[in-house]
Each structure stands twice: as structure tokens, then as C-alpha cells.
Design a protein around this motif. Structure first.
Motif, short mmCIF file in Angstrom:
data_model
loop_
_atom_site.label_atom_id
_atom_site.label_comp_id
_atom_site.label_asym_id
_atom_site.label_seq_id
_atom_site.Cartn_x
_atom_site.Cartn_y
_atom_site.Cartn_z
N ASP A 75 3.34 -31.38 -17.55
CA ASP A 75 3.38 -31.46 -16.09
C ASP A 75 4.42 -30.46 -15.56
N GLY A 76 3.97 -29.50 -14.73
CA GLY A 76 4.84 -28.48 -14.17
C GLY A 76 4.81 -27.17 -14.92
N TYR A 77 4.15 -27.11 -16.08
CA TYR A 77 4.06 -25.88 -16.86
C TYR A 77 2.63 -25.35 -16.81
N ALA A 78 2.52 -24.04 -17.09
CA ALA A 78 1.18 -23.42 -17.06
C ALA A 78 0.52 -23.43 -18.44
N TRP A 79 1.27 -23.14 -19.48
CA TRP A 79 0.71 -23.08 -20.82
C TRP A 79 1.84 -23.17 -21.85
N ALA A 80 1.46 -23.30 -23.12
CA ALA A 80 2.44 -23.35 -24.22
C ALA A 80 1.75 -22.88 -25.50
N LEU A 95 -3.64 -21.83 -23.05
CA LEU A 95 -3.19 -20.46 -23.18
C LEU A 95 -4.23 -19.52 -22.57
N PRO A 96 -3.86 -18.63 -21.66
CA PRO A 96 -4.82 -17.67 -21.08
C PRO A 96 -5.40 -16.78 -22.18
N ASP A 97 -6.63 -16.33 -21.97
CA ASP A 97 -7.31 -15.48 -22.96
C ASP A 97 -6.54 -14.19 -23.19
N ALA A 98 -5.90 -13.69 -22.15
CA ALA A 98 -5.20 -12.41 -22.29
C ALA A 98 -3.99 -12.53 -23.21
N LEU A 99 -3.51 -13.75 -23.39
CA LEU A 99 -2.32 -13.95 -24.23
C LEU A 99 -2.68 -14.50 -25.61
N ASN A 100 -3.94 -14.75 -25.86
CA ASN A 100 -4.37 -15.37 -27.10
C ASN A 100 -4.58 -14.31 -28.17
N HIS A 101 -3.45 -13.83 -28.76
CA HIS A 101 -3.52 -12.82 -29.83
C HIS A 101 -2.21 -12.87 -30.60
N TYR A 115 9.90 -12.41 -19.32
CA TYR A 115 8.53 -12.68 -18.90
C TYR A 115 7.56 -12.27 -20.02
N LEU A 116 6.42 -12.95 -20.00
CA LEU A 116 5.28 -12.56 -20.83
C LEU A 116 4.09 -12.42 -19.90
N ASP A 117 3.69 -11.14 -19.69
CA ASP A 117 2.59 -10.85 -18.77
C ASP A 117 2.85 -11.51 -17.39
N ASP A 118 4.12 -11.34 -16.88
CA ASP A 118 4.56 -11.87 -15.58
C ASP A 118 4.68 -13.39 -15.55
N TYR A 119 4.49 -14.06 -16.66
CA TYR A 119 4.73 -15.50 -16.72
C TYR A 119 6.20 -15.73 -17.13
#
Length: 468
Positions: A75-80, A95-101, A115-119
């Protein structure tokens, strides 16, 4: 002067108080901004370290702790995600597809702090790998500041000292400005004191109080000019009254003399002698009025010298009352004198001629304003260090208009003539006393005069040997 000292004290205290108030307001503003910043930070149910510690190994792999559902943990986070030592993803959540690597060591070093990709991301090194959790884009600003430990320690030591020095500097500045202002205001206060005493004032006009000093200088010049005009007018008035009194006194004496001769001439008819007696009576009133007018003018402008002597009250008033009883005015009245034992022993330092005029005016007022013969009682007493003279009659009493005029009611055309009683007030005031006019009970008029008793002299001891 004390008013200006209090003003400066209040100014200094107000200045110091304002400085302290601004300091506390600044601290309060910092605390408020800090509290407000906490309301703008992303609201999260659990800290990222708690989530990282709650990760557990299961037969199926890593998973969030069973204490809460994944949605509650996140709760309050976007991904992990969790990375292993080679940079591969072991576990992820939303996890966004752009970060899944897989990530290289350089990429991990790049996003570990910022930051990671502005996150905005937070990283925690755990036994199972590197735990990375991200917030929504634009929800948090992250920036690293580098400094030495010595600098931080020096700041911790110097900030309170610097803060205290700034307060001390502000207080010193307030006191210096106040001191300079006090010196200027003391000059103005001295000018005000001099102006109140009727002196001419010429103050320096430089400094912040220059405008006030300039106004005082102008006021002093205007008052000086006005006082000179008033003095010339008063001198002219006094000289005119004295001249008129002198010019009228000679023909009035002749009228009185001729009227007395005609009144005593047995050859004339009775009606003619009565008319001559009326002329004599009215001429005596006119002479008394002129003398009162001349005396009140001198008393008002301080040109009447006071020839004070010390008298015993008992013998003095017996003599004054006896002199009045021998005058023609006493023919239509009965005067009695009562003196207490304290009054008999009391001493007065007075001008005998003026005191005689005071008593004569009070007695004559009772006679002139009562058509029928009246009984007048003169009483003397002492209360404390004040001598009390009371003159009371059983006549018609003072008219209300006369009492109103004596109490200071503004005069107009209908105001009665009270010149004789006004002279009584002036004579009493010249001796440091006062007068009260009222009605006698049950009827008649009553006047009470208070005068200060003469100071008792300390007895002088004789025959004492002084050995040095």
C-alpha cells in the motif's frame, strides 16, 4: 522627564521582545513547514525496511510475509523486486515491463541511491538478495548531499553560539539606538520643562527628534510673544484701574464730606437730612467698591505686597471685631465673637490689613444684602495646623446665582456682583488658604475661611556647654 524614561524603557523592551518574537516565529515556521512536508510525502502503510524484512523463502520461491496480503504490504508503493548477486530478478511485484530485465553492476550502482527510470527507489541488502521497492513517478524528490563529519560537528557547536551572538547583537543595536533616542528625547523633555516654567526654549533641531524640537521652538516663540502682549495688556489694565481709583477718590471724599455735613445740619428739614444720609451711604458703598476693584486687580497680577507679621489669633480678632463694631456699618447688625481655647493660643502669619479687609468684606456682605437688622456670629477655631474662621448670619442667605458664581459657573449678563467675596477668596489664596461659601442652618449665609497656622519655632536651649 519620568514619562520619557518610561517611554524609552518600553521602547527597549518592545524592541527586544520583537526580536525574540521573530526568532520564535521563525522556529515555529520551520516546524510548521516540516510538519506540512510530512503531509505531502507519499503515504505508505509500511516502511520499505519492514517489507524487506518480511520477505520469506518458500518452496515456490520468495514471497511477502504471511502477516498481511501483498496488497496491504505494498500500500503506497508502485512496484518491488529482488535481484540476486548476478543482477537477475528473483522476485517481483507489479514490476513494469520496461524494468523486467537483468541489471548490470553499473546499473545497480546508478539507481541504488536515486531513481530507476524516474521511479524513486529504496534498496535494502538482505541475505536473499537486493530488495528494491519503487514509488510512483514524481511522488518524491531525492538528492544526496555530501559533507565531512567534522563540518557537521562544527555546525552543531556553532549554530547555538551563533544564534546567541545574533540575539546579543540585536539587543546591543536596540540599546544603542534607544540610548541615542533617549539623549535626544531628554533634550526635548528639558525643553518641555523649561516651556512649562515659562522660559524661552531654543533646542537643537538635528536628529530624529529634530522635527519635534523645531515645533517646540516655534511654540516657545509664539508663547513668548503672547506673554509679552498679555503682560502689556495687564500692565495697562492695572494702571488704568489705579488711575481711575485715584481720580475718583478725591471727588468721592468731597461728596462724603458734604453729605455728612448736610446730614448733621439741624437747619435742614428731616427729609433733606435723610437724603444726605442716603448719599453718604451710597458713596461709602462706591468707595468700598473702588477699593475692592483696585485690590482684586493687584492681587490677581501679583502687584499687592504681602506684609506678613505673626499675630496671636485671640487678641487680633477681638481687636478687628471691635473696630468693625465702632464703624457706621455696624449700626444695623449685632456682632458676636466666639473663640475656642485652641484659637486663643494659635498664631497666624498674615498681612493684618488684608485680613482686616477679608473680615470687613464678609461682615459687610451680611449687612448689605439683608434689609432687616441681622445677627452675625464670628467663630474662630483650630483643626490640626489649620486656622478656621467662620462668619455666619441669620439673614436670607446667599442667592443660588451667587453660590453658582462663587463655584466657578461661567459668567453672563445675569451673573450677580460678587467682587467683595471674590476679594475674600483672593486674600485667602494669597495666604495659602481657601474659602467655602454656603447656607447657614436654619437660615442665613455662612462663609468659612481656612488659613495655615504659623509654624511653631523650636525652643532654644540656653546654658548648655558644648565640649569638643
Amino acid at each position: 522627564m519620568k514619562t520619557f524614561v518610561r517611554l524609552i524603557r518600553r521602547y527597549v523592551l518592545a524592541a527586544v521582545g520583537i526580536v525574540l518574537l521573530l526568532v520564535f516565529l521563525g522556529l515555529g515556521l520551520l516546524v510548521f513547514l516540516g510538519w506540512q512536508e510530512t503531509t505531502h510525502l507519499p503515504q505508505r502503510t509500511y516502511a520499505s525496511s519492514e517489507i524487506a524484512d518480511a520477505m520469506v523463502e518458500t518452496p515456490a520461491g520468495l514471497a511477502l510475509g504471511a502477516a498481511h496480503t501483498p496488497e496491504e504490504w505494498m500500500d503506497g508503493y508502485a512496484w518491488a523486486m529482488v535481484l540476486d548477486d548476478t543482477g537477475n530478478i528473483r522476485w517481483s511485484y507489479a514490476l513494469p515491463d520496461a524494468l523486467n530485465h537483468a541489471y548490470t553492476t553499473g546499473e545497480v550502482a546508478g539507481f541504488a541511491r536515486w531513481y530507476l527510470d524516474d521511479y524513486p527507489v529504496f534498496c535494502w541488502a538482505e541475505d536473499y538478495g537486493l530488495f528494491v521497492i519503487g514509488l510512483a513517478r514524481g511522488s518524491l524528490w531525492k538528492y544526496s548531499i555530501y559533507t565531512s563529519p567534522g563540518y557537521i560537528l562544527s555546525l552543531a557547536k556553532t549554530i547555538p553560539l551563533g544564534f546567541g551572538l545574533l540575539l546579543l547583537l540585536a539587543a546591543i543595536c536596540c540599546f544603542l539606538l534607544s540610548w541615542q533616542g533617549a539623549k535626544r528625547l531628554e533634550t526635548v523633555a528639558s525643553g518641555l520643562d523649561a516651556l512649562a516654567e515659562g522660559q524661552t526654549v531654543q533646542l537643537p533641531t538635528e536628529g530624529f527628534a529634530g522635527e519635534l524640537a523645531e515645533k517646540l521652538n516655534r511654540t516657545s516663540a509664539q508663547l513668548q510673544t503672547r506673554n509679552e502682549l498679555l503682560a502689556r495688556r495687564d500692565d495697562a489694565r492695572t494702571q488704568w484701574i489705579a488711575g481711575v481709583s485715584h481720580d475718583v477718590r478725591t471727588p468721592l471724599a468731597l461728596i462724603l464730606g458734604w453729605a455728612e455735613q448736610l446730614e448733621r445740619d439741624a437747619v435742614l428739614p428731616e427729609t433733606a437730612r435723610q437724603k444726605a444720609g442716603g448719599i453718604r451711604t451710597q458713596s461709602e458703598k462706591l468707595r468700598t467698591l473702588i477699593e475692592d476693584l483696585n485690590l482684586t486687580s493687584k492681587l490677581e497680577y501679583g502687584t499687592q505686597p504681602l506684609r506678613k507679621q505673626e499675630f496671636a489669633v485671640g487678641p487680633l480678632f477681638r481687636e478687628l471685631v471691635a473696630q468693625f463694631c465702632e464703624s457706621p456699618q455696624a449700626e444695623s447688625c449685632e456682632v458676636s465673637l466666639q473663640q475656642t481655647a485652641a484659637a486663643e493660643q494659635a498664631k497666624l502669619c498674615v498681612d493684618r490689613a488684608l485680613l482686616e479687609r477679608l473680615l470687613e468684606n464678609l461682615l459687610g456682605n451680611s449687612i448689605r444684602h439683608n434689609s432687616a437688622p441681622v445677627e452675625i456670629e464670628v467663630q474662630t477655631d483650630v483643626a490640626g495646623n489649620r486656622f478656621c474662621l467662620t462668619v455666619a448670619d441669620n439673614g436670607t442667605g446667599y442667592p443660588p446665582a451667587v453660590l453658582a458664581a462663587l463655584q466657578g459657573t461661567p459668567q453672563n449678563e445675569q451673573t450677580p456682583h460678587i467682587l467683595g467675596l471674590h476679594v475674600v477668596e483672593q486674600i485667602a489664596a494669597a495666604h495659602g488658604g481657601r474659602v467655602a461659601f454656603g447656607q447657614n442652618v436654619p437660615n442665613g449665609a455662612k462663609a468659612t475661611v481656612w488659613l495655615p497656622c504659623a509654624e511653631k519655632k523650636a525652643p532654644v536651649a540656653f546654658g548648655q556647654n558644648v565640649v569638643k
